[in-house]
Enzyme design. Structure first.
Site, short mmCIF file in Angstrom:
data_model
loop_
_atom_site.label_atom_id
_atom_site.label_comp_id
_atom_site.label_asym_id
_atom_site.label_seq_id
_atom_site.Cartn_x
_atom_site.Cartn_y
_atom_site.Cartn_z
N ILE A 147 0.84 -1.20 0.00
CA ILE A 147 0.00 0.00 0.00
C ILE A 147 0.87 1.25 0.00
CG2 ILE A 147 -1.75 1.31 1.23
CD1 ILE A 147 -2.91 -1.28 2.27
N ARG A 224 -4.31 1.66 11.45
CA ARG A 224 -5.27 1.25 12.46
C ARG A 224 -5.27 2.32 13.55
NH1 ARG A 224 -6.98 -1.67 9.16
NH2 ARG A 224 -7.40 -3.92 9.26
N ASP A 247 -8.80 7.94 8.86
CA ASP A 247 -9.83 6.97 8.45
C ASP A 247 -10.07 5.96 9.56
OD1 ASP A 247 -11.64 5.86 6.49
OD2 ASP A 247 -10.23 4.19 6.30
N GLU A 252 -13.08 2.74 18.06
CA GLU A 252 -13.77 2.71 16.76
C GLU A 252 -14.97 1.77 16.87
OE1 GLU A 252 -12.47 1.11 12.44
OE2 GLU A 252 -11.14 2.65 13.27
N HIS A 271 -13.56 4.65 8.55
CA HIS A 271 -12.87 3.43 8.14
C HIS A 271 -13.40 2.92 6.79
CE1 HIS A 271 -10.47 -0.18 9.94
NE2 HIS A 271 -10.24 -0.04 8.64
N ALA A 273 -11.64 3.50 3.73
CA ALA A 273 -10.61 3.53 2.68
C ALA A 273 -10.65 2.30 1.79
CB ALA A 273 -9.22 3.68 3.30
#
Length: 308
Positions: A147, A224, A247, A252, A271, A273
């Site tokens: 990534i 994260r 994100d 969460e 979250h 993405a």
């Protein structure tokens, strides 16, 4: 051989499988499609958490857990001995890289402030102009995996300079080690977090990390939430010295009364993405390939070792 997958569409997207493979759809771990016995290959729901991991102890014949997420933090260390854990490395490269680029551009060009002004029907030119720009920025990518490489490639046309950081330095590839961050952070205009969540990266972004960032820098977290210490992040953002695009958060989902929601220097997304329309075709190409490898007795790819 019985295989469980979480999406009905996956049956078609898997491609041709050996005749001995039986595919069943287990969309919800609370409603299983058949007896747990005989399931040798399991694909849990995307971003599944504790409820799904609890099922591990109820699948006596399980040999492979193939995740649809790039991160394996909820599963590493929890799979029984003899079960191979594989992540979806590569599947989320395009979508997550797109989110990172969009988030950087949105923050630098003041899109959140402009969106708020639009909601007020306020022609806010004098409020935001001139904005910052991406051209010429120095970007520090913490997490030099697939990534991170995808982010670098997509940012390259914007005439930025890059520094990549991995768990350990790879001098032959121009990649620095995490231990070098204190000297690298003060030089970066944009810091992008793309590391997996492990015992080594939990709380990586702490008071010292944030204090080392230059004035006006942008922190982008597409990794994260617990990679950053929330209290330290909020305290630094409260000063207005830096900004953030997040994100992921810790906790969460983020509670509705959390201070991060209302900070003018924070862009916050839930979250998303990796949650794009192209996810399932890419993901099930990988799953189908893995099932065929497993059925043929060939080595699997994307195996998770030590949380990576």
């Amino acid at each position: 051989m019985k295989v469980w997958i979480p999406h009905q569409a996956g049956r078609t997207l898997l491609g041709e499988l050996p005749p001995e493979v039986t595919v069943e759809v287990a969309e919800d771990v609370s409603r299983l499609p058949s007896e747990a016995a005989g399931v040798r290959f399991w694909v849990p729901p995307f971003l599944a958490g504790g409820d799904a991991t609890a099922l591990l102890g109820e699948l006596p014949d399980l040999e492979v857990v193939q995740l649809l997420s790039a991160g394996a933090d909820a599963w590493a260390g929890r799979v029984p001995p003899g079960v191979t854990l594989c992540d979806a490395r590569g599947v989320h490269d395009p979508s997550t890289a797109e989110w990172v680029v969009a988030a950087i551009l949105s923050q630098l060009r003041a899109f959140p402030a402009l969106a708020r002004a639009q909601a007020r029907r306020d022609w806010a030119y004098d409020e935001v102009a001139p904005t910052d720009e991406l051209t010429g920025k120095r970007v520090l990518i913490v997490g030099a995996g697939s990534i991170g490489t995808a982010v670098r490639d997509r940012l390259a046309p914007f005439e930025v300079s890059f520094t990549l950081v991995a768990r350990t330095a790879r001098p032959e590839q121009g990649v620095h080690g995490v231990a070098e961050l204190p000297g690298l952070l003060p030089e970066a205009d944009v810091v992008v977090l793309l590391v997996p969540l492990t015992e080594h990266t939990r709380g990586l972004v702490d008071e010292k990390f944030l204090a080392a960032m230059r004035d006006g820098a942008l922190l982008v977290n597409a990794a994260r939430g617990p990679v950053a210490r929330t209290e330290a992040l909020v305290a630094e953002l409260r000063t207005g010295r830096i900004s953030a695009a997040l994100d992921v958060t810790d906790p969460e989902p983020l509670p509705a009364d959390h201070e991060l929601w209302a900070m003018p220097n924070v862009l916050l997304t839930p979250h998303v993405a990796g949650s794009v329309r192209g996810l399932l075709p890419r993901a099930y190409r990988l799953v189908g390939d893995q099932v065929r490898r497993f059925a043929a007795g060939e080595p699997l790819i994307n195996t998770v070792v030590d949380g990576y």
